[in-house]
Design a protein around this motif. Structure first.
Motif, PDB file in Angstrom:
ATOM      1  N   VAL A   1       3.674  -5.544   8.642  1.00 32.59           N
ATOM      2  CA  VAL A   1       4.207  -4.280   9.140  1.00 32.59           C
ATOM      3  C   VAL A   1       5.630  -4.463   9.643  1.00 32.59           C
TER       4      VAL A   1
ATOM      5  N   SER B   1      -3.761  -1.353   8.459  1.00 33.17           N
ATOM      6  CA  SER B   1      -4.193  -2.183   9.589  1.00 33.17           C
ATOM      7  C   SER B   1      -5.345  -1.538  10.355  1.00 33.17           C
TER       8      SER B   1
ATOM      9  N   ALA C   1      -5.105   0.333  12.773  1.00 29.29           N
ATOM     10  CA  ALA C   1      -4.768   0.457  14.187  1.00 29.29           C
ATOM     11  C   ALA C   1      -4.527   1.920  14.564  1.00 29.29           C
TER      12      ALA C   1
ATOM     13  N   ALA D   1     -10.400  -6.771  13.074  1.00 27.01           N
ATOM     14  CA  ALA D   1      -9.986  -5.795  12.066  1.00 27.01           C
ATOM     15  C   ALA D   1     -11.186  -5.149  11.381  1.00 27.01           C
TER      16      ALA D   1
ATOM     17  N   ARG E   1       1.246   0.157   5.130  1.00 26.08           N
ATOM     18  CA  ARG E   1       0.794  -1.069   5.785  1.00 26.08           C
ATOM     19  C   ARG E   1       0.220  -0.789   7.174  1.00 26.08           C
TER      20      ARG E   1
ATOM     21  N   ALA F   1      -5.264  -3.269  18.920  1.00 29.59           N
ATOM     22  CA  ALA F   1      -5.430  -4.314  17.911  1.00 29.59           C
ATOM     23  C   ALA F   1      -5.194  -5.718  18.446  1.00 29.59           C
TER      24      ALA F   1
ATOM     25  N   TYR G   1       4.650   0.765  16.300  1.00 29.42           N
ATOM     26  CA  TYR G   1       3.745  -0.104  15.538  1.00 29.42           C
ATOM     27  C   TYR G   1       4.280  -1.494  15.237  1.00 29.42           C
TER      28      TYR G   1
ATOM     29  N   ASP H   1       1.771  -7.170  13.561  1.00 30.66           N
ATOM     30  CA  ASP H   1       1.412  -7.585  12.211  1.00 30.66           C
ATOM     31  C   ASP H   1       2.683  -7.944  11.454  1.00 30.66           C
TER      32      ASP H   1
ATOM     33  N   LEU I   1      -0.234  -3.211  18.182  1.00 33.70           N
ATOM     34  CA  LEU I   1      -0.237  -3.815  16.854  1.00 33.70           C
ATOM     35  C   LEU I   1       0.901  -4.817  16.731  1.00 33.70           C
TER      36      LEU I   1
ATOM     37  N   ARG J   1      -6.470  -3.188   3.971  1.00 34.59           N
ATOM     38  CA  ARG J   1      -7.584  -2.864   4.847  1.00 34.59           C
ATOM     39  C   ARG J   1      -8.665  -3.947   4.815  1.00 34.59           C
TER      40      ARG J   1
END
Length: 504
Positions: A436, A466, A468, A288, A462, A280, A420, A433, A431, A336
């Motif tokens: 997250v 993503s 991912a 995304a 979450r 990601a 993550y 985010d 990832l 998403r």
């Protein structure tokens, strides 16, 4: 973020003999002396899929090898519901936010030394200074010290509401002082652990001999010992069981299951999930929308049915059916993106490893599905140790990974943090985010078990949102067990295999 590399996947699976009754056993009645002479019990002939990779260090992949052979144990164990249970510690209590006190049971090391608070504190101190640090201690700083005749007092730098669960990790097994006397800092568990079976001889990556430890605190094992062989080839393991050379063969490949009589096959839902991870942070899947398109292109229903021939359950999340509390708490993915159309130049690199024989086939199916959706895919398959560094450095666009989500700590939040989050030490998906990270951080603060599970599922929503990670299949492990064998431990956490009640 990529600096804490710790191989965790080569170990399929701390034996915790105390909880043998919590998991399904290999069948048969519980009478008799196991067929041994003079009530001594016959020796067990066991084949393991992975040989020692790190000189039997308790801090890496070999920790689960030691546990599955009933050599080591920790202060706590993990029960069938994923809750911390007594092992070398018979009880514990929290004393403020950062201090826990563990009361030890009366136990003896295999070298004859007494299991004392000072010995336990020293063993845990060695673990905290190990390089690389055991996965169970990722992001955790603790200090252990003796407090009276039976109590070990553990202080953490930050509040750790799941410390008893963390201490059940195979990599935090308690060893005697003699285990740490080797030159060069090597830790030697041979004859220095506390489990019901004692390692007496290790023949490199080929075999090992174990004898029953008669002074085990949990009672004498019914088998007099174990003759273990390390057989990487799954077909060879299955053949050796079928021809009577073995009593137990772990991790029988799906393709070999049909070659065994139905009575000798045991399949168990596990906490291992095979997933497709998308990079990601760079390359094609930094977008995304393209991750969403790739996720939509993958038909996960075929993996359990076709590749795993029914020895698996369709992927539904980070946690599968073996995590019994998860299904009722699962919520829809959050955030998403709208799927985008792949372009002509969207060539992606997909990688997996062949240590687990089903993974190359899984990756081949994924490749076909992505190509049907318009992506161009280049597939790489290597032995895991030759892939991990590149995977952690983000050199692949996509990666097929089989991951035991509860092996390292038993804490459902821990795997989310490591795999993550921005600073995760095993973040192959690359990832990062904020949503997250915030959800995982919120979950890490919660001590109440049910509320922590709720928060873990909110974080999972979450992570899945993503795109991912695409969970493909929740693996069922196949164990080959001879008709004459009783009491094999079929552990969904893959930490245990034999125990005091395993016999033939």
């Amino acid at each position: 973020m990529r600096s804490h590399r710790r191989p965790r996947l080569l170990a399929p699976f701390l034996l915790l003999p105390l909880i043998a009754g919590c998991f399904a056993s290999g069948g048969g009645d519980e009478s008799g002396d196991g067929g041994g002479k003079d009530g001594e019990g016959a020796r067990l002939r066991v084949a393991l899929a992975f040989p020692p990779a790190e000189n039997l260090s308790p801090y890496g992949a070999d920790a689960t090898l030691l546990s599955r052979l009933a050599v080591t144990e920790g202060l706590t164990s993990l029960d069938a519901n994923g809750v911390a249970a007594p092992a070398l510690a018979e009880s514990w209590r929290r004393d403020g936010d950062k201090v826990w006190e563990f009361t030890l049971r009366d136990a003896t090391f295999q070298d004859g030394a007494e299991v004392t608070p000072a010995a336990v504190a020293a063993s845990l101190s060695h673990a905290t200074h190990a390089e690389p640090a055991p996965a169970a201690l990722a992001g955790v700083s603790l200090r252990a010290e003796a407090s009276g005749d039976r109590v070990v007092r553990i202080t953490t730098a930050e509040p750790d509401p799941v410390l008893p669960l963390r201490l059940s990790s195979p990599s935090l097994a308690i060893l005697s002082a003699k285990a740490y006397e080797e030159e060069g800092g090597r830790v030697d568990p041979v004859g220095h652990a506390t489990g019901p079976f004692e390692l007496t001889e290790v023949n490199g990556a080929t075999s090992a001999s174990l004898d029953r430890f008669d002074d085990y605190w949990g009672g004498r094992a019914q088998a007099s010992g174990i003759d273990a062989r390390f057989i990487a080839d799954g077909t060879a393991r299955a053949n050796a069981l079928r021809t009577g050379e073995l009593d137990i063969a772990e991790a029988v490949p799906v393709a070999q299951a049909a070659s065994l009589d139905k009575e000798t096959r045991r399949d168990t839902a596990t906490t291992r999930t095979t997933s497709l991870l998308f990079n990601a942070s760079s390359g094609t899947f930094k977008d995304a929308g393209l991750r969403a398109a790739a996720r939509a292109a993958v038909d996960t229903s075929v993996f359990a049915k076709d590749v795993y021939e029914g020895y698996g359950d369709p992927g539904v999340g980070v946690y599968g059916p073996a995590v019994t509390w998860a299904e009722g708490k699962r919520t829809a993915p959050v955030g998403r993106a709208v799927a985008a159309e792949p372009g002509d130049d969207d060539t992606i690199s997909l990688a997996t490893y062949d240590n687990r024989p089903e993974l190359p086939e899984v990756a081949q199916v994924v490749k076909q599905q992505l190509e049907k959706a318009g992506f161009t895919v280049e597939l790489t398959v290597r032995e895991y140790s030759r892939l991990e560094g590149d995977a952690l450095d983000g050199k692949f666009d996509a990666f097929v990974l089989a991951r035991n989500t509860l092996l390292d700590t038993g804490d459902p939040v821990a795997v989310l943090a490591s795999d993550y989050t921005c600073d995760g030490g095993f973040n192959i998906a690359q990832l990062c985010d904020k949503g997250v990270d915030r959800a995982v951080a919120d979950a890490e603060k919660i001590a109440d078990t049910a509320k922590r599970q709720d928060a873990a599922m909110a974080a999972e929503a979450r992570i899945l949102g993503s795109d991912a990670v695409v969970p493909l299949v929740h693996q069922r492990i196949i164990t080959g067990v001879a008709d004459s064998v009783q009491g094999v431990i079929l552990d969904p956490y893959e930490r245990a295999l034999v125990g005091t009640g395993t016999r033939r």
